[in-house]
Scaffold this motif. Structure first.
Motif, short mmCIF file in Angstrom:
data_model
loop_
_atom_site.label_atom_id
_atom_site.label_comp_id
_atom_site.label_asym_id
_atom_site.label_seq_id
_atom_site.Cartn_x
_atom_site.Cartn_y
_atom_site.Cartn_z
N ARG A 12 -7.51 -0.15 10.95
CA ARG A 12 -6.83 -0.85 9.89
C ARG A 12 -5.44 -1.17 9.95
O ARG A 12 -4.68 -0.33 9.15
CB ARG A 12 -7.35 0.18 8.75
CG ARG A 12 -8.75 0.15 8.40
CD ARG A 12 -9.43 -1.05 7.88
NE ARG A 12 -9.10 -1.20 6.46
CZ ARG A 12 -9.93 -0.98 5.47
NH1 ARG A 12 -11.07 -0.51 5.42
NH2 ARG A 12 -9.54 -1.28 4.18
N ASN B 82 -11.78 2.70 10.37
CA ASN B 82 -13.01 2.98 9.84
C ASN B 82 -14.09 2.93 11.28
O ASN B 82 -13.72 2.18 12.09
CB ASN B 82 -13.80 1.93 9.19
CG ASN B 82 -12.68 1.72 7.66
OD1 ASN B 82 -12.08 0.91 7.52
ND2 ASN B 82 -12.86 2.78 6.96
N ASN C 47 -13.93 7.47 7.49
CA ASN C 47 -12.71 6.75 7.46
C ASN C 47 -11.51 7.69 7.61
O ASN C 47 -11.60 8.80 7.34
CB ASN C 47 -12.82 6.62 5.71
CG ASN C 47 -13.92 5.82 5.07
OD1 ASN C 47 -14.58 5.07 5.90
ND2 ASN C 47 -14.47 6.03 4.16
N TRP D 154 -5.32 7.01 4.91
CA TRP D 154 -5.43 6.38 3.69
C TRP D 154 -5.86 5.07 3.50
O TRP D 154 -6.83 4.62 2.53
CB TRP D 154 -3.97 6.42 2.85
CG TRP D 154 -3.64 7.85 2.84
CD1 TRP D 154 -2.34 8.15 3.08
CD2 TRP D 154 -4.18 9.22 2.32
NE1 TRP D 154 -2.25 9.73 3.10
CE2 TRP D 154 -3.31 10.15 2.55
CE3 TRP D 154 -5.49 9.48 1.64
CZ2 TRP D 154 -3.76 11.47 2.21
CZ3 TRP D 154 -5.95 10.64 1.36
CH2 TRP D 154 -4.99 11.59 1.78
N SER D 155 -5.35 4.03 4.22
CA SER D 155 -5.82 2.51 4.17
C SER D 155 -7.22 2.34 4.75
O SER D 155 -7.52 1.24 4.48
CB SER D 155 -4.63 1.93 4.88
OG SER D 155 -4.66 2.02 6.41
N SER D 156 -7.75 3.35 5.27
CA SER D 156 -9.06 3.12 5.49
C SER D 156 -10.17 3.45 4.12
O SER D 156 -11.32 3.36 4.46
CB SER D 156 -9.64 4.32 6.91
OG SER D 156 -9.83 5.49 5.93
N GLY D 157 -9.55 3.99 3.26
CA GLY D 157 -10.17 4.42 1.99
C GLY D 157 -10.62 5.74 1.96
O GLY D 157 -11.30 5.99 0.85
#
Lengths: 348, 348
Positions: free
Chosen positions: A302, A277, A154, A157-160
């Motif tokens: 993402r 991701n 990942n 941040w928006s990938s988790g």
């Protein structure tokens, strides 16, 4: 203590791991590129902070002359799974099915450098990371309780992700994820139908059409898939048929590192270091030599949020055509300076 | 011009809709509650701006004495699908399967008020929204080309919404999403095995155990599922067996509105107005009277990002136990002031 539970309406397994709620979150400060320091005293993955992770299960040295490391693999401190549990199947005629959450959850610390994403690493370093992936995969598959091993990354941040420091993860489970079961089923059906590997045929089709091919080297091809789930979805697939990443010849890793680094570098340049991701889609540990499946890498940028329709229906709405995004990636590779994106400039 | 393409490796359909990339994005300013004005002159869904949407396909009046509206339904200006296309199946022996992106994509504008989320609406207004859902569902199912109709709602930026004004969406497609096909298959297998509806049995099981039940009314139950995909996942399910939301008795909508509003209000209070996705999981339009499927509502709070492992494997890691989150919701309902959360205080 984690638990695997099966959703009775989809037969998907869910890992219930309340302990994971305690893991530290560095996000979502939007730190990018030059803003991130090369070393962060608080980061458990930085050089000198090795004592803040659990003992490592693999260390690749920087060179033979030094004790410094280039890649470390450690158990995940906030593991979703417990390596020591009994593989209690919990299928005792109950309406609800569960198992103890046994399994392995590891972190591959890709570099001692806090701020060098894989897109900006030298080819040789990416090769080390891939070697670490493969060594851990092959070490863990010896445990026959572990049926499936997912390696993923990942970025952003928006990938988790919850930590900045470049890292990947490995999860080995006693159950096979529904999504992969589906891929195996579809490939198996195709094999029964047509007596050839779906992915070999897919690759031949893509190479013949050419319009979605981003790069082709001796042993690998990079393309944007026909039914991309997100804009700039990127697949890297070996040309030789092989079900398992674990059995990919170590002599191919240097070439794989080149196409992977160049794929990430072009995305980094073209989309301004997008969150993404990355997944290695490989066979089950019991079917590594099968004729129907074929390992590959998927990179999913993402660029937008997975919304209700996608989550609800599984039908993704993709706002760019893969033919257009593949052309854009080729343009970016062509505009790279001399020594960069070597693999994208090779002939297949 | 959009196109439906099938992923040959999963048989999932993807909608390729480059036009959608042009839609306006109000996010991701983190506007919440009191920060949002009741009226925004730039908002196409606000009162007085009706001319800025395509002509409406349904309008529910505020009362018989006024021309003002309570709910409007309009075609999505940035539709992922084209209602007028030919339903060309495009299956002509090609390796890749595609169809023209025919279908219907509508927006349900839930209220003239820019800043009243469903959680804070009066019961009667939520009933109007549900009535609009059902009327559009039933109007569209008459088109036999449309096999599946998804109604969903994205609340908050991280849910993937692009506009603040409270709204839901409806997408009707000529193909059935893989996720729902899977649910139908699992339910059908169960029916063949056990000769009863999986969901009726699931509900009986949940009601008997009680530990994950949040509320029970005459015709509905609210619970946190055994294998929750995210913390505070909430299901609302009718007690009577019925495959299709379209056939739910209109006389039950007032009660459904109560349990839905109260579910959202408790989440709003307990989790500080969380982002969420809401989906109505219903049968195909051709199987509305089937014995094996059973419609229900799923609410998925977006408290964390769907990361690589979930996206890659389909195995969700849930960091809270549904027994604990259900207990927490009951506490919140009990601490509500007298007139609130009436439905959660009823006996089943």
């Amino acid at each position: 203590m984690s638990e695997l539970r099966q959703d009775p309406t989809t037969r998907e397994w869910v890992i219930l791991a309340p302990e994971r709620a305690k893991r530290p979150q560095q996000g979502p400060k939007k730190k990018r590129g030059a803003d991130i320091p090369a070393w962060d005293e608080k980061c458990p993955f930085c050089l000198g902070n090795e004592g803040r992770t659990p003992p490592e299960v693999l260390r690749l040295p920087l060179s033979k002359r030094t004790s410094k490391w280039s890649v470390r693999v450690v158990p995940n401190l906030y593991s979703a799974l417990n390596p020591d549990g009994e593989n209690n199947k919990g299928m005792s005629g109950d309406f609800f099915r569960h198992r103890e959450g046994i399994g392995v959850h590891e972190v591959i610390i890709e570099t001692p450098s806090h701020n060098t994403p894989m897109a900006l690493m030298p080819y040789e370093h990416v090769e080390e990371v891939l070697a670490a992936y493969q060594q851990r995969y092959n070490a863990l598959k010896a445990n026959r309780q572990l049926k499936f091993i997912t390696i993923f990354k990942n970025h952003g941040w928006s990938s988790g992700t919850s930590l900045i420091h470049p890292h990947s993860q490995l999860v080995a489970t006693p159950v096979i994820a529904t999504f992969y079961n589906r891929k195996f089923d579809v490939a198996h059906d195709y094999y029964v139908d047509v007596a050839s590997c779906l992915y070999c045929d897919l690759l031949a089709e893509e190479l013949e059409r050419g319009e979605r091919i981003v790069a082709e080297t001796k042993h690998f091809a990079v393309f944007h898939p026909y039914a991309s789930h997100v804009p700039y979805e990127t697949w890297i697939i070996p040309k030789e048929h092989r079900a398992s990443f674990g059995l990919s010849p170590p002599t191919h890793l240097a070439e794989l590192a080149m196409v992977l680094r160049d794929s990430l570098l072009c995305l980094y340049r073209g989309l301004n270091n997008p969150d993404f991701n990355l997944m290695i889609d490989t066979s089950t540990t019991e079917d590594e030599k099968g004729p129907f499946y074929h390992w590959h890498i998927r990179i999913l940028p993402r660029l937008s949020t997975v919304a209700g329709f996608e989550m609800g229906s599984g039908i993704h709405i993709t706002t760019a055509m893969p033919e257009d995004t593949a052309a854009r990636m080729k343009q970016i590779a062509n505009s790279c300076a001399g020594g960069e994106c070597i693999s994208f400039k090779q002939e297949g």
